[in-house]
Design an enzyme around this catalytic site. Structure first.
Site, PDB file in Angstrom:
ATOM      1  N   CYS A   8      34.339  38.541  40.003  1.00  0.00           N
ATOM      2  CA  CYS A   8      33.866  37.162  40.164  1.00  0.00           C
ATOM      3  C   CYS A   8      32.879  37.121  41.322  1.00  0.00           C
ATOM      4  CB  CYS A   8      35.053  36.235  40.441  1.00  0.00           C
ATOM      5  SG  CYS A   8      34.597  34.489  40.465  1.00  0.00           S
ATOM      6  N   CYS A  40      36.174  32.421  34.104  1.00  0.00           N
ATOM      7  CA  CYS A  40      35.546  32.530  35.420  1.00  0.00           C
ATOM      8  C   CYS A  40      36.139  31.530  36.401  1.00  0.00           C
ATOM      9  CB  CYS A  40      34.028  32.349  35.346  1.00  0.00           C
ATOM     10  SG  CYS A  40      33.233  32.835  36.902  1.00  0.00           S
TER      11      CYS A  40
END
Length: 420
Positions: free
Chosen positions: A351, A171
């Site tokens: 994201c 991430c």
């Protein structure tokens, strides 16, 4: 479900062995079972807790309670698998066997490697010892997001530093998310003007997909954040509240700078687990060497991989796993049946960049930064901060993770087709 093998029953064999019981391992097991319920599947996973890691950023921002981000592993492990409650120590790809930590071996017809990645806390001198006190924190460490939130609430003035290590990391937006949510809290509580906030990114850009950068830059300006590119955190002295950053110029020259702080949100460098990165299954960077589209190993047609261990060029996110699991399931079954692999993964990753409490820039993209939006722009324009994306992230995604993705319900995840 079976537990650890006994001395009398050490050498097991399963049609499919999956290494890893995280988001990737359990999702692909469920997708396989959905397609062929007769498959004999085993999962190798030592952890007793299963974590919804995308929620840790929200805990650090005071949005989620920590309890909602984890469940007992036994509650999410599928009942149709044989569960080996220990870690894998090596892969013998020539003889189709996995060796476990206790020395026992498990044979397989097809292997799925989904062990995640390793947080290399030792890659930053002093960081591991500093965590949890003197304002040093990291949402990447299990249980530490609560301390992040406490630190944010208690900070009324001074300097707050946020770091991002060299790519690849899981991430890639998470280091920024922590910064934006903290800054939003300080703005709402009228202390932002008393704070000096800086972002130190080992990379050269704010975000790797240019389409999303303008929206992020507007929040950098809104919060008055000082951007420092090619500035890598190399050491931390918690008691002295000092951090050293190594800045690299355009000619490759480096210079170390020591900076004092009142809060430091640090993110460690990351790498594949040792049994992968030091094996013949790894690429030059130490990650699992997979074909970008089929997610099959480049040299072993009965070995597949997905999730954070993959050496493919996609973002390492849970959303990527959602798209990868059906591809691996379909192609693995084709392999078992000696059929051509037709399912393709196009590098999708998502994201949700939490730029404030109530708004998110929902970045969705594939290989080469090509945008892959899931919704039409009238529902959600991913290049702008929207409330619709916040509703998805905060209200819907946790339930979709626990009750849809892990159960093999492939929501918006139909595999693409390989070109002939």
């Amino acid at each position: 479900m079976s537990s650890n093998p006994t001395e009398q029953d050490k050498n097991k064999h399963h049609t499919v062995v999956i290494v890893g019981g995280g988001a990737a391992g359990i999702s692909v097991a469920s997708s396989l079972h959905k397609r062929d319920s007769s498959l004999d599947i085993a999962i190798i996973e030592p952890a007793q807790k299963h974590h919804y890691q995308p929620g840790w950023t929200m805990v650090g921002g005071g949005i989620f309670n920590p309890e909602v981000t984890s469940k007992p592993m036994s509650s999410v492990m599928p009942g149709f698998v044989s569960w080996y409650k220990q870690s894998a120590s090596s892969v013998d790809e020539e003889n189709n066997r996995i060796t476990l930590a206790d020395g026992s071996r498990i044979g397989y017809q097809a292997l799925v490697l989904a062990p995640g990645l390793e947080l290399n806390w030792g890659g930053i001198d002093g960081l591991k010892e500093a965590l949890g006190s003197n304002g040093v924190t990291s949402n990447y460490q299990e249980g530490m997001a609560r301390y992040t939130w406490e630190t944010v609430q208690n900070l009324k003035s001074g300097r707050a530093l946020f770091s991002q290590p060299p790519m690849p990391i899981k991430c890639a937006g998470a280091p920024q998310k922590a910064m934006y949510l903290s800054s939003d809290y300080w703005l709402r509580n009228k202390v932002l003007n008393n704070l000096d906030i800086a972002f130190h990114n080992a990379g050269a850009v704010l975000f790797g997909v240019p389409d999303y950068v303008p929206a992020l830059e507007s929040y950098i300006e809104k919060y008055g954040i000082d951007l420092n590119f090619q500035s890598n955190l190399v050491s931390v002295n918690g008691p002295c509240r000092k951090a050293v950053f190594r800045r690299t110029d355009a000619d490759g020259n480096t210079e170390d700078r020591e900076i004092g702080f009142d809060m430091l949100h640090a993110v460690p460098p990351q790498r594949a687990p040792e049994f992968i990165r030091e094996s013949r299954l790894a690429n030059e960077g130490g990650w699992l060497d997979l074909e970008d589209d089929t997610l099959c190993h480049k040299r072993h047609t009965n070995i597949f991989g997905l999730g954070d261990v993959s050496g493919t060029g996609n973002a390492k996110t849970a959303a990527a796993v959602r798209k990868q699991a059906p591809v691996v399931a379909e192609n693995l079954i084709a392999c078992l049946r000696s059929q051509p692999m037709k399912a393709a993964y196009l590098g999708y990753g998502s994201c949700p960049l939490t730029v404030e409490n109530g708004r998110i820039v929902l970045a969705e993209f594939g290989y080469g930064g090509v945008l892959q939006p899931s919704f039409p722009t009238w529902v959600n324009d991913g290049t702008k901060a929207t409330r619709a994306a916040w509703f998805l992230k905060a209200k819907q995604l946790p339930a979709l993770y626990w009750h849809v993705m892990l159960k093999g319900h492939e929501w918006l995840a139909k595999p693409a087709r390989r070109s002939a």
